[in-house]
Design an enzyme around this catalytic site. Sequence first.
Site, PDB file in Angstrom:
ATOM      1  N   SER A 182      28.871  -5.214  15.397  1.00 30.81           N
ATOM      2  CA  SER A 182      29.044  -5.558  13.990  1.00 30.81           C
ATOM      3  C   SER A 182      27.832  -6.268  13.384  1.00 30.81           C
ATOM      4  O   SER A 182      27.652  -6.235  12.187  1.00 30.81           O
ATOM      5  CB  SER A 182      30.288  -6.425  13.824  1.00 30.81           C
ATOM      6  OG  SER A 182      30.187  -7.591  14.615  1.00 30.81           O
ATOM      7  N   HIS A 210      34.011  -0.797  13.095  1.00 31.31           N
ATOM      8  CA  HIS A 210      32.981  -0.252  12.211  1.00 31.31           C
ATOM      9  C   HIS A 210      32.738   1.237  12.414  1.00 31.31           C
ATOM     10  O   HIS A 210      31.917   1.827  11.725  1.00 31.31           O
ATOM     11  CB  HIS A 210      31.659  -1.001  12.400  1.00 31.31           C
ATOM     12  CG  HIS A 210      31.698  -2.405  11.898  1.00 31.31           C
ATOM     13  ND1 HIS A 210      31.557  -2.724  10.561  1.00 31.31           N
ATOM     14  CD2 HIS A 210      31.916  -3.577  12.544  1.00 31.31           C
ATOM     15  CE1 HIS A 210      31.657  -4.037  10.417  1.00 31.31           C
ATOM     16  NE2 HIS A 210      31.877  -4.567  11.594  1.00 31.31           N
ATOM     17  N   LYS A 242      38.015  -1.784   6.741  1.00 38.09           N
ATOM     18  CA  LYS A 242      36.607  -1.476   6.489  1.00 38.09           C
ATOM     19  C   LYS A 242      36.470  -0.100   5.837  1.00 38.09           C
ATOM     20  O   LYS A 242      36.772   0.022   4.661  1.00 38.09           O
ATOM     21  CB  LYS A 242      35.822  -1.665   7.783  1.00 38.09           C
ATOM     22  CG  LYS A 242      35.734  -3.162   8.090  1.00 38.09           C
ATOM     23  CD  LYS A 242      35.151  -3.555   9.400  1.00 38.09           C
ATOM     24  CE  LYS A 242      35.151  -5.082   9.471  1.00 38.09           C
ATOM     25  NZ  LYS A 242      35.049  -5.612  10.818  1.00 38.09           N
TER      26      LYS A 242
END
Length: 390
Positions: A182, A210, A242
Amino acid sequence: MSFHFQEFLSKEINLLREEGLLRELKTIHGAQGPWVDLGGRRTLLLCSNDYLGLASDHQVTGAFTSGVEEFGTGSGASRLISGNRSPHEGLEKAIAQFKGTESALLFNSGYHANIGAIPALFGEGDLILSDELNHASLIDGCRLSKARVLKYPHKDCASLKKMLRENSGCKKKLVLTDGVFSMDGDIAPLPGIVELAGQFEAVVMVDDAHATGVLGPGGKGTLGHFGLEPDCVDIQMGTLGKALGCFGAFVAGKKELTQFLTNKARSFIYTTALPPALAAAACKALEIAGRDQCRRDRLWENVRFFKEGLEKLGFDIMGSETPIVPIFIGDPVKTMKISACLLEKGLFVQGIRPPSVPEGKSRLRAALSASHTMEDLEFALEVIENVGIN
Ligand SMILES: *Cc1c(COP(=O)(O)O)cnc(C)c1O
């Protein structure tokens, strides 16, 4: 001698301030998007994880509002009491299908998923081998588990192998890694990890926070990126907050895994279920993320353009391979000064300091989105060039 709580707080805060490590909130007003209102000023947002621009997509927000009409706001109870609704189950089915796994289980956030799943599955007498740059939520999950934790050097399969061999006497072992790291935006060497885990009979867990919606065909994640079959990894975690632009998270794997976690993961059991409307919105977002390759292509085109621009300007992007693009600075005070200068010129890129990253490795961390235009990125590069970082 008495303890003065207020004094303690002030002292600690001053200490943080002196070290350049004091964190403060910034308020964004109004609508979500590539351009936002920050303190009354139109600002280019270059540090949101809304990679596909789904947080403001009309189909997703539409599913959310009609979900609220149908189900109300809150779920009223935990999943195991009376909070379980059809959208939760529909979303779990859709996630399993998306990931190609037998099953999936919702958690209230990625943080909840990691601090719930790891201690439920591993405990005293077990061993966890954890990449040194793993996300804080994985680290906290490890701490709560009471298992023995060994950090291996970042992405270093040779060291991992050595550690697995030295601990082959330990029966229950977990290799734990971010799929996409990240803070650095690089990708775990998953094929090597999977092979070693097979050789030494270790369980593998990948945090795809992610990578979900971003990496691999259909945005399926890090396994897809490497062409690995879904059952190569025992535990896949991902977030809905996300690239999917919603909120919540999941663990995907075999039926027995999710059944076990339903019974044992404390962060699943002892918390109110996600709002059903949110599950409905996430279901729509997942559908779009799966089929809309154009969005993903646009994202990756932006990544290529922005990185080329930075490299031409001579910046160190720290080996990034994804839409997370760090710009190395080093010193935390300098990092925050530069971030503030960029903000004054209408560009919001957050500075990242210890303890989120190691000492001496403070950085600006940009995150790109499919919703950025080429003009947006040209503007960003121009502002970065003119602020005089080097
Ligand atoms: C953001 C993040 C999480 C936490 O997910 P949330 O849904 O935001 O709580 C977990 N792991 C990694 C690697 C992350 O980047």
